[in-house]
Design an enzyme around this catalytic site. Structure first.
Site, mmCIF file in Angstrom:
data_model
loop_
_atom_site.group_PDB
_atom_site.id
_atom_site.type_symbol
_atom_site.label_atom_id
_atom_site.label_comp_id
_atom_site.label_asym_id
_atom_site.label_seq_id
_atom_site.Cartn_x
_atom_site.Cartn_y
_atom_site.Cartn_z
ATOM 1 N N GLY A 206 7.942 -36.055 15.032
ATOM 2 C CA GLY A 206 7.323 -34.735 14.855
ATOM 3 C C GLY A 206 6.881 -34.509 13.418
ATOM 4 N NE ARG B 123 -4.226 -35.383 22.210
ATOM 5 C CZ ARG B 123 -3.846 -34.898 23.377
ATOM 6 N NH1 ARG B 123 -2.838 -35.457 24.019
ATOM 7 N NH2 ARG B 123 -4.465 -33.890 23.889
ATOM 8 C CE1 TYR C 215 8.498 -39.513 24.678
ATOM 9 C CE2 TYR C 215 7.513 -41.339 23.509
ATOM 10 C CZ TYR C 215 8.411 -40.298 23.571
ATOM 11 O OH TYR C 215 9.236 -40.062 22.487
HETATM 12 N N1 LIG Z 1 13.037 -39.214 20.121
HETATM 13 C C1 LIG Z 1 12.558 -38.082 20.534
HETATM 14 O O1 LIG Z 1 13.240 -37.266 21.185
HETATM 15 C C2 LIG Z 1 11.133 -37.746 20.211
HETATM 16 C C3 LIG Z 1 10.649 -36.434 20.338
HETATM 17 C C4 LIG Z 1 9.331 -36.177 19.958
HETATM 18 C C5 LIG Z 1 8.542 -37.216 19.466
HETATM 19 N N2 LIG Z 1 9.030 -38.495 19.380
HETATM 20 C C6 LIG Z 1 8.227 -39.627 18.862
HETATM 21 O O2 LIG Z 1 7.638 -39.263 17.627
HETATM 22 C C7 LIG Z 1 6.209 -39.395 17.714
HETATM 23 C C8 LIG Z 1 5.519 -38.416 16.791
HETATM 24 O O3 LIG Z 1 5.742 -37.074 17.181
HETATM 25 P P1 LIG Z 1 4.697 -36.241 18.077
HETATM 26 O O4 LIG Z 1 3.617 -37.147 18.526
HETATM 27 O O5 LIG Z 1 5.482 -35.535 19.086
HETATM 28 O O6 LIG Z 1 4.167 -35.138 17.057
HETATM 29 P P2 LIG Z 1 3.345 -35.205 15.690
HETATM 30 O O7 LIG Z 1 3.250 -36.573 15.199
HETATM 31 O O8 LIG Z 1 3.927 -34.172 14.811
HETATM 32 O O9 LIG Z 1 1.917 -34.670 16.155
HETATM 33 C C9 LIG Z 1 1.037 -35.514 16.819
HETATM 34 C C10 LIG Z 1 -0.226 -34.771 17.223
HETATM 35 O O10 LIG Z 1 -0.877 -34.188 16.101
HETATM 36 C C11 LIG Z 1 -2.296 -34.332 16.241
HETATM 37 N N3 LIG Z 1 -2.743 -35.195 15.128
HETATM 38 C C12 LIG Z 1 -2.173 -36.368 14.723
HETATM 39 N N4 LIG Z 1 -2.818 -36.879 13.666
HETATM 40 C C13 LIG Z 1 -3.807 -36.026 13.355
HETATM 41 C C14 LIG Z 1 -4.802 -36.028 12.360
HETATM 42 N N5 LIG Z 1 -4.891 -36.985 11.438
HETATM 43 N N6 LIG Z 1 -5.667 -34.979 12.334
HETATM 44 C C15 LIG Z 1 -5.575 -33.981 13.246
HETATM 45 N N7 LIG Z 1 -4.660 -33.930 14.229
HETATM 46 C C16 LIG Z 1 -3.762 -34.953 14.296
HETATM 47 C C17 LIG Z 1 -2.553 -34.987 17.598
HETATM 48 O O11 LIG Z 1 -2.669 -34.000 18.631
HETATM 49 P P3 LIG Z 1 -4.043 -33.190 18.961
HETATM 50 O O12 LIG Z 1 -5.203 -34.007 18.517
HETATM 51 O O13 LIG Z 1 -3.988 -32.960 20.420
HETATM 52 O O14 LIG Z 1 -3.900 -31.899 18.185
HETATM 53 C C18 LIG Z 1 -1.242 -35.719 17.830
HETATM 54 O O15 LIG Z 1 -0.953 -35.974 19.176
HETATM 55 C C19 LIG Z 1 5.948 -39.198 19.224
HETATM 56 O O16 LIG Z 1 4.663 -39.603 19.598
HETATM 57 C C20 LIG Z 1 7.076 -40.011 19.808
HETATM 58 O O17 LIG Z 1 6.801 -41.379 19.725
HETATM 59 C C21 LIG Z 1 10.310 -38.751 19.717
#
Ligand SMILES: NC(=O)c1ccc[n+]([C@@H]2O[C@H](COP(=O)([O-])OP(=O)(O)OC[C@H]3O[C@@H](n4cnc5c(N)ncnc54)[C@H](OP(=O)(O)O)[C@@H]3O)[C@@H](O)[C@H]2O)c1
Length: 313
Positions: free
Chosen positions: A202, A280, A57
């Site tokens: 996600g 974020r 990351y």
């Molecule tokens: N192992 C793997 O291959 C893999 C792959 C993907 C992710 N991950 C892990 O899983 C974690 C979570 O997944 P992700 O971050 O990819 O996606 P996610 O949690 O589905 O989405 C996160 C994004 O949604 C928005 N958000 C979050 N909370 C919010 C709220 N309360 N209100 C409005 N917008 C909000 C923010 O972006 P904006 O504000 O820019 O819209 C944030 O960056 C990652 O950070 C990582 O640690 C692992």
């Protein structure tokens, strides 16, 4: 916040975990470090203890931010990072060779400014390295005290079985959300049967499941989330909007945010130890943490599943 024992480990993890992919600033567009530090602190102050990061990351950036944020707070944190993929120029390379794993863990410990990692996870399988070689190296490094428990990510059942026959694997980190339910068929039941904790990633579908995008968004420069979370083009976009109307109705009944309904649904699925959610800024981290404080009723969970099946088939 509710806490769950992670698989066969003695880690007690918050049902909402904080993900730090976006904090790398290399895939989700730019962001500011102060905001990220505040997000991490706010998450910890509101009961989140699990922080998930990875060397890839931002090529180490996210780990450095986590390291800064948890200084003086190490005992409050279940620290999870990964090994097995890294960046070479613009290419992401999978490498679980013993030498690479050694190099990765030393670099992670340095960036995170800690003596040990609580949960060290294989990020993606590496078809180019025999699994036995990677796992034997990980077992050796664990004996040295550099990490406490071993997890894997993006593994299928065959890979989970092979890995578990060589080393004690306590958790799986798969893509799982209301929009990504493949693991329900085989992987989730296998994990439940074998007491492997699940950290879903996600959980908000890259933000779409908050309902904040009223129209198909044009993401800013450097923000490639729609390449990974493929919900922003038709026909999926329209279907997600239909599902969001049902989720909003439920959220309004409880005077909650749609994201709270989504995260509650996620953590209430059997086998889920933690729903990882990226944040974020401080406000997002607080809002997401508060989702760990309440639960949907059984008939509400059922209503969501019925709507999902009607819409997505
Ligand atoms: N192992 C793997 O291959 C893999 C792959 C993907 C992710 N991950 C892990 O899983 C974690 C979570 O997944 P992700 O971050 O990819 O996606 P996610 O949690 O589905 O989405 C996160 C994004 O949604 C928005 N958000 C979050 N909370 C919010 C709220 N309360 N209100 C409005 N917008 C909000 C923010 O972006 P904006 O504000 O820019 O819209 C944030 O960056 C990652 O950070 C990582 O640690 C692992």
């Amino acid at each position: 916040m509710r806490y769950n024992k992670l698989g066969k480990s003695d880690l007690n993890v918050s049902s909402i975990g904080l993900g730090t992919w976006a904090m790398g600033n290399d895939f989700w567009g730019p962001g500011d470090e102060r905001g990220y530090l505040k997000a991490i602190h706010a998450g910890l102050d509101h009961g989140i203890n699990l922080i998930d990061t990875a060397p890839v990351y931002g090529d180490g950036n996210a780990e450095k931010i986590v390291g800064k944020a948890i200084k003086g707070k190490r005992d409050q944190v279940v620290l999870a990072t990964k090994t097995g993929i890294h960046r070479e120029n613009d290419t992401i390379v999978r490498d679980l060779s013993p030498a690479r794993i050694r190099k990765e863990i030393e670099a992670s410990l340095k960036r995170l400014e800690v003596d040990f990692i609580d949960l060290y996870q294989i990020h993606w399988p590496d078809p180019g390295t025999p699994m036995e070689d990677s796992l034997n190296q990980l077992v050796k490094i664990r004996k040295e005290g550099k990490f406490r428990f071993l997890g894997v990510s993006n593994f299928n059942v065959a890979q989970l079985k092979e890995a578990s026959s060589i080393a004690p694997v306590v958790s799986l980190q798969p893509h799982f959300s209301l929009l990504e339910r493949d693991i329900e068929k085989e992987i989730m039941p296998w994990c439940i049967e074998n007491e492997i904790g699940i950290l879903s990633y996600g959980s908000l579908g890259g933000g779409i499941l908050t309902g904040k995008f009223k129209e198909k968004p044009e993401f800013g420069e450097g923000d490639h989330r729609d390449k990974f979370y493929k919900y922003f083009e038709e026909p999926v976009w329209g279907k997600v909007q239909q599902l969001l109307t049902v989720l909003k109705d439920l959220a309004d009944t409880h005077n909650k945010a749609i994201s709270h309904v989504v995260l509650s649904w996620t953590v209430q699925q059997a086998g889920i130890s933690t729903a990882l959610v990226g944040a974020r800024n401080e406000a997002q981290a607080i809002s997401n943490a508060l989702a760990g404080d309440w639960q949907l009723a059984q008939q509400e969970l059922k209503r969501i599943d019925v709507a999902y099946r009607e819409i997505f088939g």
